[in-house]
Design a protein around this motif. Structure first.
Motif, mmCIF file in Angstrom:
data_model
loop_
_atom_site.group_PDB
_atom_site.id
_atom_site.type_symbol
_atom_site.label_atom_id
_atom_site.label_comp_id
_atom_site.label_asym_id
_atom_site.label_seq_id
_atom_site.Cartn_x
_atom_site.Cartn_y
_atom_site.Cartn_z
ATOM 1 N N MET A 196 58.079 52.164 62.877
ATOM 2 C CA MET A 196 57.460 51.151 63.529
ATOM 3 C C MET A 196 56.783 50.217 62.357
ATOM 4 N N SER A 197 56.904 48.892 62.762
ATOM 5 C CA SER A 197 56.566 47.783 61.819
ATOM 6 C C SER A 197 55.005 47.723 61.826
ATOM 7 N N LEU A 198 54.354 47.255 60.514
ATOM 8 C CA LEU A 198 53.005 47.343 60.565
ATOM 9 C C LEU A 198 52.554 45.824 60.766
ATOM 10 N N ILE A 199 53.665 45.048 60.346
ATOM 11 C CA ILE A 199 53.382 43.430 60.648
ATOM 12 C C ILE A 199 52.673 43.219 62.068
ATOM 13 N N GLY A 200 51.547 42.612 61.865
ATOM 14 C CA GLY A 200 50.889 42.065 63.287
ATOM 15 C C GLY A 200 49.808 43.027 63.478
ATOM 16 N N LYS A 201 49.681 44.293 62.601
ATOM 17 C CA LYS A 201 48.687 45.173 63.194
ATOM 18 C C LYS A 201 47.633 45.332 62.240
ATOM 19 N N GLU A 202 46.482 45.365 62.938
ATOM 20 C CA GLU A 202 45.197 45.627 62.029
ATOM 21 C C GLU A 202 45.210 46.823 61.379
ATOM 22 N N VAL A 203 44.691 46.783 60.415
ATOM 23 C CA VAL A 203 44.595 48.187 59.487
ATOM 24 C C VAL A 203 43.542 48.981 59.990
ATOM 25 N N ALA A 204 44.121 50.342 60.160
ATOM 26 C CA ALA A 204 43.270 51.160 60.919
ATOM 27 C C ALA A 204 42.049 51.704 60.032
ATOM 28 N N PRO A 205 41.089 52.467 60.671
ATOM 29 C CA PRO A 205 39.972 52.712 59.777
ATOM 30 C C PRO A 205 40.102 53.831 58.869
ATOM 31 N N PHE A 206 39.330 53.543 57.687
ATOM 32 C CA PHE A 206 39.443 54.552 56.631
ATOM 33 C C PHE A 206 38.196 54.314 55.767
ATOM 34 N N ALA A 207 37.849 55.389 54.889
ATOM 35 C CA ALA A 207 36.579 55.239 54.080
ATOM 36 C C ALA A 207 37.208 55.992 52.725
ATOM 37 N N ALA A 208 36.814 55.178 51.592
ATOM 38 C CA ALA A 208 37.303 55.585 50.494
ATOM 39 C C ALA A 208 36.348 55.398 49.473
ATOM 40 N N LYS A 209 36.541 56.015 48.098
ATOM 41 C CA LYS A 209 35.952 55.631 46.746
ATOM 42 C C LYS A 209 36.631 55.065 46.199
ATOM 43 N N ALA A 210 36.100 54.047 45.061
ATOM 44 C CA ALA A 210 37.163 53.008 44.286
ATOM 45 C C ALA A 210 36.299 52.783 43.055
ATOM 46 N N TYR A 211 36.990 52.588 41.938
ATOM 47 C CA TYR A 211 36.492 52.134 40.713
ATOM 48 C C TYR A 211 36.558 50.506 40.481
ATOM 49 N N HIS A 212 35.439 50.011 40.235
ATOM 50 C CA HIS A 212 35.625 48.631 39.949
ATOM 51 C C HIS A 212 34.719 48.138 39.007
ATOM 52 N N ASN A 213 35.101 47.623 37.975
ATOM 53 C CA ASN A 213 33.952 46.938 36.968
ATOM 54 C C ASN A 213 33.132 47.737 36.655
ATOM 55 N N GLY A 214 33.305 49.029 36.285
ATOM 56 C CA GLY A 214 32.540 50.024 35.541
ATOM 57 C C GLY A 214 31.593 50.871 36.520
ATOM 58 N N GLU A 215 32.064 50.582 37.831
ATOM 59 C CA GLU A 215 30.996 51.444 38.799
ATOM 60 C C GLU A 215 32.134 51.908 39.791
ATOM 61 N N PHE A 216 31.500 53.170 40.551
ATOM 62 C CA PHE A 216 32.379 53.632 41.583
ATOM 63 C C PHE A 216 31.810 52.901 42.894
ATOM 64 N N ILE A 217 32.437 52.498 43.870
ATOM 65 C CA ILE A 217 32.078 51.845 44.990
ATOM 66 C C ILE A 217 32.760 52.573 46.156
ATOM 67 N N ASP A 218 32.097 52.171 47.483
ATOM 68 C CA ASP A 218 32.674 52.438 48.718
ATOM 69 C C ASP A 218 33.677 51.491 49.257
ATOM 70 N N VAL A 219 34.777 51.829 49.839
ATOM 71 C CA VAL A 219 35.842 50.648 50.394
ATOM 72 C C VAL A 219 36.233 51.377 51.694
ATOM 73 N N SER A 220 36.131 50.477 52.525
ATOM 74 C CA SER A 220 36.866 50.667 53.906
ATOM 75 C C SER A 220 37.606 49.540 54.598
ATOM 76 N N GLU A 221 38.280 49.589 55.571
ATOM 77 C CA GLU A 221 39.085 48.604 56.261
ATOM 78 C C GLU A 221 38.167 47.329 56.453
ATOM 79 N N GLN A 222 37.106 47.405 56.549
ATOM 80 C CA GLN A 222 36.035 46.312 56.639
ATOM 81 C C GLN A 222 36.003 45.516 55.607
ATOM 82 N N ASN A 223 36.489 46.044 54.342
ATOM 83 C CA ASN A 223 36.536 44.952 52.953
ATOM 84 C C ASN A 223 37.712 43.992 53.473
ATOM 85 N N PHE A 224 38.585 44.476 54.167
ATOM 86 C CA PHE A 224 39.707 43.352 54.178
ATOM 87 C C PHE A 224 39.415 42.306 55.361
ATOM 88 N N LYS A 225 38.204 42.284 55.842
ATOM 89 C CA LYS A 225 38.170 41.231 57.069
ATOM 90 C C LYS A 225 37.104 39.980 56.209
#
Length: 187
Positions: free
Chosen positions: A1-30
């Motif tokens: 099934m194509s993902l084109i035109g679909k909204e990214v499903a909810p998720f929560a994750a940890k990330a590394y960014h500029n010397g820090e650990f941060i929280d990221v979710s699908e809300q970051n894409f909005k």
């Protein structure tokens, strides 16, 4: 099934960014354009060349209002270690998301279940959190980040100019098309 035109499903994750650990979710894409770049694993061979190439285009992407996220099934701790020990990866200024649960890789349908690693997938997401482009490459085929810049420009143009579309090899400032009955069979 194509993902084109679909909204990214909810998720929560940890990330590394500029010397820090941060929280990221699908809300970051909005609220802005996003590029999400999946790759198989840290401390490998093709991956650092791709991520460094993406970093080389990062300023241009930021100027276009785009945020970049890289994702692998490694942890955010591994991303930090890679950032600390690789000349290529130490240049990265964008967010490096850890996906050890493989949930995000499954959401974007890039998980190689046998290997437990993500395929090379590139996704452009519009400010509504909706996927506009998908590119998936085999593990041995590296990507060219300059093509992402061109795709972003085309996606932004189409969003800002309803009723117009960008033909193949479209470059910013060149002619677009206005689909109509008059064009059928004439292109």
């Amino acid at each position: 099934m194509s993902l084109i035109g679909k909204e990214v499903a909810p998720f929560a994750a940890k990330a590394y960014h500029n010397g820090e650990f941060i929280d990221v979710s699908e809300q970051n894409f909005k609220g802005k354009w996003s590029v999400v770049c999946f790759y198989p694993a840290d401390f490998t061979f093709v991956c650092p060349t791709e991520l460094e190439d993406l970093q080389n285009e990062y300023a241009t992407l930021k100027d276009l209002g785009v945020e970049v996220y890289s994702v692998s099934t490694d942890t955010h701790f591994t991303h930090k270690a890679w950032h600390d020990h690789s000349e290529a990866i130490s240049k990265i200024e964008y967010v490096m998301i850890g996906d050890p649960s493989q949930k995000i890789s499954r959401i974007f349908d890039v998980l190689n279940e046998e290997e437990g690693l993500a395929d090379r997938g590139t996704f452009i997401i519009d400010p509504d959190g909706v996927i506009q482009t998908v590119e998936i490459n085999a593990g041995g085929i590296g990507r060219d980040a300059s093509t992402v810049v061109n795709k972003i420009k085309a996606a932004q143009y189409v969003r800002n100019n309803p009723g117009e579309v960008c033909p193949a090899k479209w470059q910013e400032g060149s002619a677009t098309l206005k689909p109509s009955l008059d064009l059928v069979g004439k292109i």
